[in-house]
Scaffold this active site. Structure first.
Site, mmCIF file in Angstrom:
data_model
loop_
_atom_site.group_PDB
_atom_site.id
_atom_site.type_symbol
_atom_site.label_atom_id
_atom_site.label_comp_id
_atom_site.label_asym_id
_atom_site.label_seq_id
_atom_site.Cartn_x
_atom_site.Cartn_y
_atom_site.Cartn_z
ATOM 1 N N LYS A 41 0.619 -1.171 -0.390
ATOM 2 C CA LYS A 41 0.141 0.536 0.154
ATOM 3 C C LYS A 41 0.908 1.371 0.375
ATOM 4 O O LYS A 41 1.036 2.288 -0.762
ATOM 5 C CB LYS A 41 -1.112 -0.538 1.541
ATOM 6 N N GLN B 233 -4.878 -1.636 9.522
ATOM 7 C CA GLN B 233 -4.652 -2.929 8.971
ATOM 8 C C GLN B 233 -5.310 -3.464 9.806
ATOM 9 O O GLN B 233 -4.791 -4.062 11.199
ATOM 10 C CB GLN B 233 -3.098 -3.103 8.851
ATOM 11 N N ASP C 141 -10.738 2.917 3.726
ATOM 12 C CA ASP C 141 -10.966 1.903 3.932
ATOM 13 C C ASP C 141 -12.884 1.142 3.760
ATOM 14 O O ASP C 141 -13.508 0.451 3.484
ATOM 15 C CB ASP C 141 -11.072 1.144 5.515
HETATM 16 N N1 GUN Z 1 -6.937 -6.915 6.189
HETATM 17 C C1 GUN Z 1 -7.406 -7.549 4.756
HETATM 18 N N2 GUN Z 1 -7.955 -6.644 4.258
HETATM 19 C C2 GUN Z 1 -7.350 -5.313 4.486
HETATM 20 C C3 GUN Z 1 -8.289 -3.780 3.973
HETATM 21 O O1 GUN Z 1 -8.876 -4.627 2.784
HETATM 22 N N3 GUN Z 1 -8.258 -3.278 5.094
HETATM 23 C C4 GUN Z 1 -7.365 -3.316 6.004
HETATM 24 N N4 GUN Z 1 -7.997 -2.083 6.948
HETATM 25 N N5 GUN Z 1 -6.577 -4.690 6.433
HETATM 26 C C5 GUN Z 1 -7.287 -5.737 6.231
#
Ligand code: GUN
Length: 288
Positions: A52, A96, A119
């Site tokens: 990311k 996350q 998100d």
């Molecule tokens: N863990 C797995 N996929 C995601 C996501 O799209 N966002 C977040 N914050 N954590 C994740």
């Protein structure tokens, strides 16, 4: 020939758009800035958050990963989020997931303020999806948004199609069911307690698997008409430690119309959606 729905050409095109948009924002005094909160050492989370950050930097945005130890206390964790919510120079924040067990009781969707929730987990953002009233003030969850973008870019019809989604998570299955419904598809949301899943998937035009079980979806889930589109959200490791999806790609690919690969399918689309949401959140600051 089966069509492989790779994210690569879409990524190339969207990166160009995002770079231009980011440059425009910087010229207008807004440098898009994402903060990622990572608690603990979950190996997959370490990889995802690094990807990311790399993608944000590629398009010209800023991204910091705030890493907290596995035993980080709740007070420190919440104070960091409050600081980010109050910082006018930060435009997006993600926590996350998964969080370590001692923090997992927290209502994580409500912690990041609505306007920085890139998100799309905040109740108001989810409500916009549920009520089909998505505006530029709202953010759609990244994986569901990325799947719809991928299908649209490959001109896969959604309206009037029957869709089976396997997996009812808050991150993927449930919001994706809403998005497909908003696009006039008819959705069956399947999960571990659904009887006769194969009977359902065989009847559908589009099958999405988001369960996190390596190679779960084999030919027994697929109709013999070679007319289905299969979307694999899984990011699992196989017995050799290799990244693999929920779908047994080799067993399924010759029996479907189109299929996403793992890696190089849905995963990069999730990151693209995150970057799109971040730039939208940043752009929303322009009018303040
Ligand atoms: N863990 C797995 N996929 C995601 C996501 O799209 N966002 C977040 N914050 N954590 C994740």
């Amino acid at each position: 020939m089966t069509q492989i729905l790779s994210s690569a050409p879409i990524k190339k095109k969207i990166i160009k758009e995002l770079k231009t948009e980011c440059k425009f924002l910087i010229e207008n005094g807004i440098h898009p800035y994402l903060k990622v909160i990572l608690v603990g050492n979950n190996p997959a989370s370490l990889v995802y958050t690094a990807s990311k950050k790399k993608f944000c930097e590629k398009i010209g945005a800023k991204c910091d990963i705030i890493t907290l130890g596995e035993n980080a206390d709740q007070k420190t964790f919440l104070e960091i989020i409050t600081g980010i919510n109050q910082d006018p120079n930060v435009h997006g924040c993600i926590i996350q997931l998964p969080l370590p067990a001692h923090l997992s009781h927290l209502d994580v969707g409500k912690l990041v303020s609505e306007e920085k929730d890139v998100d799309g987990f905040h109740p108001n953002n989810l409500y916009a999806v549920l009520s089909n009233q998505i505006s530029t003030d709202h953010f759609v969850s990244c994986t569901p948004k990325g799947i719809i973008t991928l299908l649209m870019e490959y001109n896969v019809e959604i309206a009037n199609k029957r869709v089976a989604i396997i997996g009812r998570s808050m991150i993927v299955g449930k919001p994706l069911a809403c998005l497909f419904t908003n696009h006039d598809a008819t959705v069956t949301l399947c999960h571990s307690k659904t009887p006769n899943i194969r009977e359902i998937t065989k009847e559908c035009d589009i099958i999405v698997s988001a369960v996190g079980i390596a190679h779960l979806i084999d030919q027994s889930f697929i109709s013999n008409k070679k007319n289905q589109v299969v979307i694999d959200v899984g990011m699992n490791t196989d017995t050799n430690g290799q990244l693999c999806g929920d779908v047994d790609f080799e067993k399924v690919k010759d029996h479907v119309l189109a299929i996403t690969p793992v890696p190089g399918g849905v995963g990069p689309m999730t990151i693209i959606s995150l970057a799109q949401n971040l730039l939208q959140a940043s752009k929303n600051r322009l009018s303040l």
